[in-house]
Design an enzyme around this catalytic site. Sequence first.
Site, PDB file in Angstrom:
ATOM      1  NE  ARG A  63       2.722  -3.804   2.578  1.00 54.59           N
ATOM      2  CZ  ARG A  63       3.063  -2.938   1.656  1.00 54.59           C
ATOM      3  NH1 ARG A  63       4.263  -3.005   1.106  1.00 54.59           N
ATOM      4  NH2 ARG A  63       2.228  -2.004   1.278  1.00 54.59           N
TER       5      ARG A  63
ATOM      6  CE1 TYR B  63       2.615  -5.213  -2.409  1.00 52.13           C
ATOM      7  CE2 TYR B  63       1.471  -5.452  -0.305  1.00 52.13           C
ATOM      8  CZ  TYR B  63       1.726  -4.730  -1.460  1.00 52.13           C
ATOM      9  OH  TYR B  63       1.096  -3.528  -1.675  1.00 52.13           O
TER      10      TYR B  63
ATOM     11  NE  ARG C 119      -2.965  -3.687  -4.519  1.00 47.78           N
ATOM     12  CZ  ARG C 119      -2.053  -3.537  -3.545  1.00 47.78           C
ATOM     13  NH1 ARG C 119      -0.769  -3.425  -3.861  1.00 47.78           N
ATOM     14  NH2 ARG C 119      -2.420  -3.500  -2.281  1.00 47.78           N
TER      15      ARG C 119
ATOM     16  CG  ASN D 259       8.312  -0.978  -4.714  1.00 48.22           C
ATOM     17  OD1 ASN D 259       7.474  -0.069  -4.620  1.00 48.22           O
ATOM     18  ND2 ASN D 259       8.003  -2.249  -4.579  1.00 48.22           N
TER      19      ASN D 259
ATOM     20  CG  HIS E 283       4.956  -0.423  -8.352  1.00 48.80           C
ATOM     21  ND1 HIS E 283       4.994   0.271  -7.164  1.00 48.80           N
ATOM     22  CD2 HIS E 283       5.112   0.496  -9.336  1.00 48.80           C
ATOM     23  CE1 HIS E 283       5.150   1.560  -7.428  1.00 48.80           C
ATOM     24  NE2 HIS E 283       5.222   1.723  -8.741  1.00 48.80           N
TER      25      HIS E 283
ATOM     26  N   PRO F 224       8.326   2.517   2.019  1.00 50.00           N
ATOM     27  CG  PRO F 224       6.536   3.964   2.212  1.00 50.00           C
ATOM     28  CD  PRO F 224       7.827   3.795   1.497  1.00 50.00           C
ATOM     29  CG  ASN F 225       4.263  -0.083   5.224  1.00 51.60           C
ATOM     30  OD1 ASN F 225       4.394  -0.192   6.445  1.00 51.60           O
ATOM     31  ND2 ASN F 225       3.599   0.913   4.671  1.00 51.60           N
TER      32      ASN F 225
ATOM     33  CD  GLU G 161       6.806   3.936 -10.866  1.00 51.49           C
ATOM     34  OE1 GLU G 161       7.004   4.732 -11.828  1.00 51.49           O
ATOM     35  OE2 GLU G 161       5.735   3.858 -10.261  1.00 51.49           O
TER      36      GLU G 161
ATOM     37  CB  ALA H 105       2.288   4.108   0.370  1.00 58.69           C
TER      38      ALA H 105
HETATM   39  C1  DQA Z   1       3.726  -1.427  -4.119  1.00 61.67           C
HETATM   40  C2  DQA Z   1       2.339  -0.950  -4.565  1.00 61.67           C
HETATM   41  C3  DQA Z   1       1.925   0.279  -3.769  1.00 61.67           C
HETATM   42  O1  DQA Z   1       0.632   0.708  -4.170  1.00 61.67           O
HETATM   43  C4  DQA Z   1       1.876  -0.052  -2.290  1.00 61.67           C
HETATM   44  O2  DQA Z   1       1.555   1.101  -1.539  1.00 61.67           O
HETATM   45  C5  DQA Z   1       3.114  -0.708  -1.798  1.00 61.67           C
HETATM   46  C6  DQA Z   1       3.799  -1.674  -2.642  1.00 61.67           C
HETATM   47  C7  DQA Z   1       4.121  -2.751  -4.837  1.00 61.67           C
HETATM   48  O3  DQA Z   1       5.296  -3.091  -4.791  1.00 61.67           O
HETATM   49  O4  DQA Z   1       3.260  -3.442  -5.381  1.00 61.67           O
HETATM   50  O5  DQA Z   1       3.513  -0.487  -0.657  1.00 61.67           O
HETATM   51  O6  DQA Z   1       4.676  -0.445  -4.503  1.00 61.67           O
END
Ligand code: DQA
Length: 146
Positions: free
Chosen positions: A17, A22, A106, A73, A99, A9-10, A97, A76
């Site tokens: 964003r 990011y 964080r 990835n 990120h 998501p997102n 995985e 959230a």
């Molecule tokens: C994320 C880190 C997560 O905590 C966050 O909710 C994201 C992006 C990252 O790529 O740094 O949406 O996965």
Amino acid sequence: MRLLIINGPNLNMLGVREPDIYGRQTLADLEALVREHCGPLGVTPAFFQSNHEGALVDIIQQAYGQQDGLIINPAAYTHTSVAILDALKAVGLPAVEVHLSDPTAREPFRHHSHITPACIAAIRGKGFAGYLDAVDLLVRHIRGQA
Ligand code: DQA
């Protein structure tokens, strides 16, 4: 070798964003970069992004028998989703995985990942380069098994 790159998501909002966290590049930029990296390695990448937990579970299940490895990835859902953990365990494909940021540096609610136990590695805080490292790692892992 076929690898499926899954973004949660997102991540469709990359570029817009929170660019301080990011960056300013888009999801399409990321996918183009991964595609370019995969070519000379003989890897065929497929890409999927969804904002919906069930859709992420579905695509992981569909990867069974179709893909050789997964890069995910979970965004959230990393911090909440037992369903994604279970889906990864169910298909048993090698998964990495990734990120973009380092969630462990964080807010405290980002420190725990439900997903890591189903993955051969977790790459955090390397931006887009983390996805390329994940491809390299999976190639070594999968070819090493052959
Ligand atoms: C994320 C880190 C997560 O905590 C966050 O909710 C994201 C992006 C990252 O790529 O740094 O949406 O996965």
